[in-house]
Design a protein around this motif. Structure first.
Motif, PDB file in Angstrom:
ATOM      1  N   ILE A   1       0.964  -1.233   0.093  1.00 28.66           N
ATOM      2  CA  ILE A   1       0.029  -0.063  -0.100  1.00 28.66           C
ATOM      3  C   ILE A   1       0.788   1.016  -0.034  1.00 28.66           C
ATOM      4  N   ILE A   2       2.123   1.230   0.760  1.00 30.72           N
ATOM      5  CA  ILE A   2       2.990   2.279   0.823  1.00 30.72           C
ATOM      6  C   ILE A   2       3.662   2.615  -0.650  1.00 30.72           C
ATOM      7  N   LYS A   3       3.997   1.554  -1.152  1.00 29.14           N
ATOM      8  CA  LYS A   3       4.635   1.574  -2.496  1.00 29.14           C
ATOM      9  C   LYS A   3       3.788   2.220  -3.527  1.00 29.14           C
ATOM     10  N   ARG A   4       2.525   1.798  -3.179  1.00 25.84           N
ATOM     11  CA  ARG A   4       1.677   2.673  -4.421  1.00 25.84           C
ATOM     12  C   ARG A   4       1.305   4.094  -4.123  1.00 25.84           C
ATOM     13  N   GLN A   5       1.227   4.185  -2.701  1.00 26.00           N
ATOM     14  CA  GLN A   5       1.295   5.686  -2.404  1.00 26.00           C
ATOM     15  C   GLN A   5       2.275   6.577  -2.682  1.00 26.00           C
ATOM     16  N   ILE A   6       3.468   5.989  -2.681  1.00 25.15           N
ATOM     17  CA  ILE A   6       4.374   6.823  -2.915  1.00 25.15           C
ATOM     18  C   ILE A   6       4.627   7.164  -4.594  1.00 25.15           C
ATOM     19  N   GLN A   7       4.135   6.136  -5.149  1.00 22.48           N
ATOM     20  CA  GLN A   7       4.337   6.607  -6.606  1.00 22.48           C
ATOM     21  C   GLN A   7       3.104   7.416  -6.896  1.00 22.48           C
TER      22      GLN A   7
ATOM     23  N   PRO B   1       9.753  11.930  -3.379  1.00 23.10           N
ATOM     24  CA  PRO B   1      11.077  11.625  -3.892  1.00 23.10           C
ATOM     25  C   PRO B   1      11.921  10.990  -2.936  1.00 23.10           C
ATOM     26  N   LEU B   2      12.267   9.664  -2.878  1.00 23.90           N
ATOM     27  CA  LEU B   2      13.056   8.943  -2.036  1.00 23.90           C
ATOM     28  C   LEU B   2      14.392   9.197  -2.118  1.00 23.90           C
ATOM     29  N   ILE B   3      15.133   9.335  -0.788  1.00 16.48           N
ATOM     30  CA  ILE B   3      16.496   9.550  -0.708  1.00 16.48           C
ATOM     31  C   ILE B   3      17.401   7.879  -0.330  1.00 16.48           C
ATOM     32  N   VAL B   4      16.295   7.065  -0.219  1.00 10.56           N
ATOM     33  CA  VAL B   4      16.659   5.579  -0.009  1.00 10.56           C
ATOM     34  C   VAL B   4      15.686   4.662  -0.545  1.00 10.56           C
ATOM     35  N   GLY B   5      16.203   3.962  -1.167  1.00 12.32           N
ATOM     36  CA  GLY B   5      14.905   2.813  -1.822  1.00 12.32           C
ATOM     37  C   GLY B   5      14.124   2.137  -1.140  1.00 12.32           C
ATOM     38  N   PHE B   6      12.885   2.161  -1.129  1.00 11.43           N
ATOM     39  CA  PHE B   6      11.824   1.302  -0.101  1.00 11.43           C
ATOM     40  C   PHE B   6      11.504   0.021  -0.836  1.00 11.43           C
ATOM     41  N   THR B   7      11.709  -0.974   0.150  1.00 15.87           N
ATOM     42  CA  THR B   7      11.212  -2.271  -0.073  1.00 15.87           C
ATOM     43  C   THR B   7      10.127  -2.719   0.817  1.00 15.87           C
ATOM     44  N   ALA B   8      10.324  -2.372   1.973  1.00 21.97           N
ATOM     45  CA  ALA B   8       9.430  -2.842   3.029  1.00 21.97           C
ATOM     46  C   ALA B   8       9.591  -2.072   4.537  1.00 21.97           C
ATOM     47  N   ILE B   9       8.256  -1.982   5.027  1.00 18.22           N
ATOM     48  CA  ILE B   9       8.434  -1.255   6.587  1.00 18.22           C
ATOM     49  C   ILE B   9       9.322  -2.180   7.421  1.00 18.22           C
ATOM     50  N   LYS B  10       9.660  -1.790   8.659  1.00 18.99           N
ATOM     51  CA  LYS B  10      10.208  -2.423   9.659  1.00 18.99           C
ATOM     52  C   LYS B  10       8.798  -3.191  10.307  1.00 18.99           C
ATOM     53  N   PRO B  11       9.129  -4.525  10.684  1.00 17.60           N
ATOM     54  CA  PRO B  11       7.940  -4.978  11.514  1.00 17.60           C
ATOM     55  C   PRO B  11       7.690  -4.064  12.630  1.00 17.60           C
ATOM     56  N   ASP B  12       8.356  -3.396  13.285  1.00 14.20           N
ATOM     57  CA  ASP B  12       8.024  -2.602  14.415  1.00 14.20           C
ATOM     58  C   ASP B  12       8.185  -0.879  13.962  1.00 14.20           C
ATOM     59  N   GLN B  13       7.588  -0.622  12.709  1.00 17.69           N
ATOM     60  CA  GLN B  13       7.637   0.664  12.114  1.00 17.69           C
ATOM     61  C   GLN B  13       6.686   1.585  12.859  1.00 17.69           C
ATOM     62  N   ASP B  14       7.143   2.851  13.065  1.00 19.01           N
ATOM     63  CA  ASP B  14       6.446   3.908  13.390  1.00 19.01           C
ATOM     64  C   ASP B  14       4.958   4.124  13.097  1.00 19.01           C
TER      65      ASP B  14
ATOM     66  N   GLN C   1      10.558   8.709  10.077  1.00 17.25           N
ATOM     67  CA  GLN C   1      11.292   9.836  10.631  1.00 17.25           C
ATOM     68  C   GLN C   1      11.900  10.936   9.684  1.00 17.25           C
ATOM     69  N   LEU C   2      12.396  11.883   9.877  1.00 13.88           N
ATOM     70  CA  LEU C   2      13.179  12.854   8.941  1.00 13.88           C
ATOM     71  C   LEU C   2      14.243  12.103   8.497  1.00 13.88           C
ATOM     72  N   TYR C   3      14.389  12.270   7.190  1.00 10.90           N
ATOM     73  CA  TYR C   3      15.390  11.746   6.333  1.00 10.90           C
ATOM     74  C   TYR C   3      15.196  10.158   6.475  1.00 10.90           C
TER      75      TYR C   3
ATOM     76  N   ALA D   1      12.447  10.500   3.016  1.00 19.03           N
ATOM     77  CA  ALA D   1      12.461  11.324   2.047  1.00 19.03           C
ATOM     78  C   ALA D   1      13.257  12.467   2.472  1.00 19.03           C
ATOM     79  N   PRO D   2      13.415  13.674   1.729  1.00 21.40           N
ATOM     80  CA  PRO D   2      14.276  14.824   2.116  1.00 21.40           C
ATOM     81  C   PRO D   2      13.576  15.412   3.414  1.00 21.40           C
ATOM     82  N   TYR D   3      14.318  16.489   3.939  1.00 21.33           N
ATOM     83  CA  TYR D   3      13.944  16.885   5.213  1.00 21.33           C
ATOM     84  C   TYR D   3      12.488  17.904   4.931  1.00 21.33           C
TER      85      TYR D   3
END
Length: 201
Positions: A129-135, A140-153, A166-168, A171-173
């Motif tokens: 769902i997040i990948k779809r929303q990013i598109q 603009p991502l500053i790192v490649g996104f593959t998956a959330i962490k199991p304990d994601q915020d 979190q900031l950075y 995505a950019p600040y």
């Protein structure tokens, strides 16, 4: 779980010192005073850890301000965020957002996995769902996104699961805390019955 109980009573307390001004929530008049004390001790622990992590006690140039947000306060579910900003020189300051979701009847803290059925893979559907929303949102991502962490915020707001970074972290600040609302209808089949998302429906 008392489905129709009144919202918890929240009062604002403040820590005010030189270069430090932090507002935080205190829960009052819960039926179980042990639960009330526990919830408030958890909140205070989060606040203190955030202050320490700003470097306030080490760097005399660091200015810190903090505030909180009540995301959900109904049906025995309390979801709050503590936001801590600090500036120690440079182009701009830094902010961290820490969230916690409680059952105010028992004091239980809900982890992300607790929102979903046992032994179910919740990471992949949320990540998709997040990948779809990013598109869709052209983030603009500053790192490649593959998956959330199991304990994601996360926090819960308007009866919706809100996953954030979190900031950075993603995505950019300038994009701040990139947040993704997860439509309940898209995760209906994996929501834990009796968990917060089920109770708040």
């Amino acid at each position: 779980m008392i489905q129709n109980q009144s919202p918890a009573i929240i009062k604002t307390h403040r820590i005010k010192k030189e270069r430090l001004d932090v507002e935080y929530p205190v829960v009052e008049r819960l039926a179980d005073k042990n639960v009330e004390q526990y919830i408030n001790s958890v909140i205070m622990g989060i606040v203190n850890n955030l202050i320490v992590n700003t470097g306030y006690y080490e760097n005399p140039m660091t200015d810190v301000t903090g505030r909180y947000h009540i995301r959900t306060n109904e049906k025995g579910i309390l979801s709050i965020s503590i936001e801590m900003y600090w500036f120690a020189g440079g182009a701009h300051g830094m902010t961290v957002l820490k969230s916690v979701t409680f059952d105010v009847n028992t004091g239980r803290i809900y982890r992300l996995e607790d929102l979903f059925k046992e032994n179910v893979d919740y990471v992949k559907p949320l990540s998709d769902i997040i990948k779809r929303q990013i598109q869709e949102r052209n983030i603009p991502l500053i790192v490649g996104f593959t998956a959330i962490k199991p304990d994601q915020d996360f926090y819960i707001q308007n009866r919706t699961l809100m996953i954030y970074f979190q900031l950075y972290e993603l995505a950019p600040y300038v994009y701040g805390f990139v947040t993704f609302p997860i439509p309940t209808r898209e995760i209906e089949d994996i929501i834990r019955e009796g968990g917060p998302l089920s109770i708040l429906r």
